[in-house]
Design a protein around this motif. Sequence first.
Motif, short mmCIF file in Angstrom:
data_model
loop_
_atom_site.label_atom_id
_atom_site.label_comp_id
_atom_site.label_asym_id
_atom_site.label_seq_id
_atom_site.Cartn_x
_atom_site.Cartn_y
_atom_site.Cartn_z
N MET A 1 50.62 49.40 26.28
CA MET A 1 49.33 49.28 26.85
C MET A 1 49.34 49.46 28.33
N GLY A 2 50.32 50.06 29.06
CA GLY A 2 50.35 50.81 30.45
C GLY A 2 49.99 49.38 31.45
N GLU A 3 49.17 49.92 32.35
CA GLU A 3 48.64 48.90 33.50
C GLU A 3 47.24 48.39 33.03
N LYS A 4 46.99 48.49 31.71
CA LYS A 4 45.65 48.04 31.39
C LYS A 4 45.40 46.57 31.68
N ARG A 5 44.41 46.38 32.31
CA ARG A 5 43.96 44.84 32.99
C ARG A 5 42.67 44.61 32.22
N ILE A 6 42.62 43.19 31.71
CA ILE A 6 41.45 42.57 30.85
C ILE A 6 40.87 41.54 32.16
N ARG A 7 39.45 41.82 32.03
CA ARG A 7 38.78 41.01 32.95
C ARG A 7 38.38 39.80 32.31
N VAL A 8 39.25 38.75 32.97
CA VAL A 8 39.28 37.39 32.32
C VAL A 8 38.47 36.36 33.09
N GLY A 9 38.07 35.39 32.43
CA GLY A 9 37.30 34.27 32.96
C GLY A 9 38.01 32.89 32.48
N VAL A 10 37.90 31.69 33.40
CA VAL A 10 38.44 30.46 32.81
C VAL A 10 37.17 29.40 33.06
N VAL A 11 36.64 28.87 32.10
CA VAL A 11 35.68 27.87 32.35
C VAL A 11 36.27 26.42 32.17
N GLY A 12 36.09 25.60 33.06
CA GLY A 12 36.65 24.18 33.07
C GLY A 12 37.97 24.39 34.11
N ALA A 13 37.83 25.29 35.02
CA ALA A 13 38.94 25.75 35.88
C ALA A 13 39.02 24.56 37.01
#
Length: 348
Positions: A1-13
């Motif tokens: 998957m190389g350098e692929k980065r997923i845009r991720v959120g955390v709710v309840g941080a």
Amino acid sequence: MGEKRIRVGVVGASGYGGMDLIRLLSLHPHVELTYVAGNHEESADIPEVYPFLPAAAGLRLEKYDPERCRERCEMVFVALPSGASGAVAAELWRAGLRVVDLSGDLRLPPDVYERWYQKPAADPGAIEAAVYGLTEWARAELRDARLVANPGCYPTGALLALLPAVRAGLAKRGHPVVIDAKSGVSGAGRHAAVDRLYGELQENFYPYKVGRHQHVPEIAGQLDVPAEGGLLFTAQLLPAVRGIYSTCYVWLRDGVSEADVRGVYAEAYADEPFIALAPPGRVPELKHVRGSNRCHIGLFVDQAAGVLQVFSVIDNLVKGAAGQAVQNFNVMYGFGETEGLTVQPLYP
Ligand SMILES: NC(=O)c1ccc[n+]([C@@H]2O[C@H](COP(=O)([O-])OP(=O)(O)OC[C@H]3O[C@@H](n4cnc5c(N)ncnc54)[C@H](OP(=O)(O)O)[C@@H]3O)[C@@H](O)[C@H]2O)c1
């Protein structure tokens, strides 16, 4: 998957599970943390409010807003209290995001949930669609999953200990499985309660929610035994911060030896990066896994009684919550399963 980065959120941080998610995700090579939200109005820089999360510099903790979450993320971890979490997870999933929910809201059929949690069930379509994410036993379904119900902390420790024996048919019919489990106090979350005051907890030890713990139907469902009659589960509060120690008892079919049992467990967990089987004569300890995504398992067969004892340890906030959620994320996106999870246990 190389350098692929997923845009991720955390709710309840701003909760314990959410904080451990940020700790792990801010060092994950395939994650760009784009949104972290709690339940408070103020917005603040993460390392300013949580100095123990320096790698999250530049991230702001804000009040949860579904629209902002959808705009900034393609995938979200939801770690809110049961009763609130499932609704947020379902809403984000219906909006097209991939979601891992850490609460109990999506783990049980609605009628079972309402009985054991004493709360209205979440969106039945979301409950139906959610994959139960005990990673080691669910990889095939997790690969295409868009919505994952991350297992509870007690169920993770107990099921990793019991599933090899139960699925291999080693258990004697008609005998309940016994799970004697002890958890550190962080299992109850980051809010004030008298029974969790230092003066109440220190040098104290006792069972709670006897006969009515909400994890009973979750464990029973996965073991395929009735919640009533098939399982005896005791949850106990340890004067410790992190960790769950489960001692499980399985009445064995006649003639099953310790060598048979060890063969079954060795095969079930042969290539598992996070599971370690203790050699004969050794048992795991809480501090062997603290801070890590690992589960250590010890086995002993009392041949005269015909009973298998399985000892398992996990960190409730890592393999029992945030770490397993990241492991599930890795499987969902086809990343290496240990990405972001290579941290060694913290000892002493
Ligand atoms: N702790 C564990 O070991 C563990 C293990 C496995 C699963 N879980 C599950 O993971 C979830 C989170 O647990 P936790 O221990 O991290 O809990 P926690 O420490 O109590 O944190 C809860 C989080 O939810 C937010 N929140 C509280 N009430 C809310 C509401 N009505 N609406 C929106 N947000 C709300 C809190 O925000 P504020 O701080 O701003 O109020 C906080 O960020 C729970 O469902 C729990 O059952 C926990």
